[in-house]
Scaffold this motif. Structure first.
Motif, PDB file in Angstrom:
ATOM      1  N   LYS A 125       0.859  -1.044  -0.052  1.00  0.00           N
ATOM      2  CA  LYS A 125      -0.065  -0.104   0.029  1.00  0.00           C
ATOM      3  C   LYS A 125       0.906   1.187   0.018  1.00  0.00           C
ATOM      4  CE  LYS A 125      -4.096   2.176   2.302  1.00  0.00           C
ATOM      5  NZ  LYS A 125      -5.045   2.380   3.318  1.00  0.00           N
ATOM      6  N   GLN A 126       1.844   1.251   0.723  1.00  0.00           N
ATOM      7  CA  GLN A 126       2.745   2.325   0.647  1.00  0.00           C
ATOM      8  C   GLN A 126       3.339   2.603  -0.671  1.00  0.00           C
ATOM      9  OE1 GLN A 126       6.912   1.772   2.355  1.00  0.00           O
ATOM     10  NE2 GLN A 126       6.247   3.204   4.117  1.00  0.00           N
ATOM     11  N   GLU A 147      -7.990   2.163  -4.092  1.00  0.00           N
ATOM     12  CA  GLU A 147      -7.696   3.731  -3.807  1.00  0.00           C
ATOM     13  C   GLU A 147      -8.358   4.479  -4.525  1.00  0.00           C
ATOM     14  OE1 GLU A 147      -5.501   4.441  -1.276  1.00  0.00           O
ATOM     15  OE2 GLU A 147      -5.525   2.318  -0.829  1.00  0.00           O
ATOM     16  N   GLU A 153       0.988   9.346  -5.930  1.00  0.00           N
ATOM     17  CA  GLU A 153       1.499  10.632  -5.459  1.00  0.00           C
ATOM     18  C   GLU A 153       2.302  11.303  -6.809  1.00  0.00           C
ATOM     19  OE1 GLU A 153       1.664  10.299  -0.483  1.00  0.00           O
ATOM     20  OE2 GLU A 153       3.609  10.239  -1.769  1.00  0.00           O
ATOM     21  N   THR A 195       0.709   4.246  -2.714  1.00  0.00           N
ATOM     22  CA  THR A 195       0.553   5.550  -2.333  1.00  0.00           C
ATOM     23  C   THR A 195       1.562   6.355  -3.181  1.00  0.00           C
ATOM     24  OG1 THR A 195      -0.448   5.188  -0.225  1.00  0.00           O
ATOM     25  CG2 THR A 195       0.560   7.275  -0.582  1.00  0.00           C
TER      26      THR A 195
END
Length: 222
Positions: free
Chosen positions: A113-114, A154, A121, A117
């Motif tokens: 998940k990191q 997401e 971004e 993300t």
């Protein structure tokens, strides 16, 4: 040619590319960079065997593909977003790859998940993700599916769709990929495209046949 001469040519090429990237990566400057590199013998020799030049060549291929298909509203950034040097380019390339490798190596989901993300971004397109995953990883289909599902989770369904469309162009006929792209198409009400995808599946299950019947009705009423 001796090693020292080869290194000198590589260094001069690297400095020129860094200078051009530092000036900006708008459409005109990228066109000029591509034209310059197409006439640069050192680049043509190194793009298949030297790490950063291989990554640059990959990014240029992604950029051309993005410019061909990323015309939808709301998609402004391309693979050279915030890339002002070859070092920054290499870092971005590796970060995209590390995301896929986290999935392939089955690390805890929090680490995946990191990485997802970070992809969001940095405005990494599904085209870029797909190309690097296919080039660099072993479990290509599993990795593509997992990333697409994570993007959907997401709320990035549009980017998941870009990834899955790229995957299906690269691996035609893979049922799992077709089903996942069709699901994205249904979510954003691309009824006819979803229907075309599902209709292409050989020996569809009863559930898929039911979805096809519903889609036929929706298309007919639309």
């Amino acid at each position: 040619m001796c090693l020292k001469q080869q290194y000198g040519k590589w260094l001069r090429l690297k400095e020129e590319v860094d200078l051009r990237l530092a000036r900006g990566t708008d459409f005109q400057r990228m066109k000029e960079l591509i034209l310059f590199l197409g006439q640069e013998q050192t680049y043509l020799e190194l793009r298949q065997k030297e790490g950063r030049m291989m990554m640059l060549d990959c990014f240029l291929g992604i950029w051309l593909e993005e410019k061909r298909i990323l015309q939808q509203p709301g998609i402004a950034e391309d693979i050279f977003y915030q890339v002002g040097s070859l070092s920054a380019l290499a870092h971005k390339y590796r970060q995209i790859l590390y995301c896929a490798l986290r999935i392939e190596n089955k690390v805890p989901e929090s680490y995946v998940k990191q990485a997802i993300t970070w992809l969001l971004e940095q405005r990494i397109s599904g085209v870029a993700i797909g190309k690097i995953v296919i080039l660099e990883t072993k479990e290509k289909e599993d990795n593509l599916l997992h990333i697409a599902q994570a993007l959907k989770k997401e709320g990035a369904t549009g980017n998941a769709l870009l990834l899955l469309a790229y995957a299906n162009r690269s691996f035609p006929g893979r049922e799992r990929l077709i089903l996942e792209e069709a699901d994205c198409r249904i979510q954003i009400q691309h009824w006819e495209k979803a229907y075309e995808l599902l209709k292409a599946i050989e020996n569809p299950t009863a559930e898929i046949r039911d979805i096809l019947a519903i889609l036929r009705q929706v298309i007919k009423n639309g």
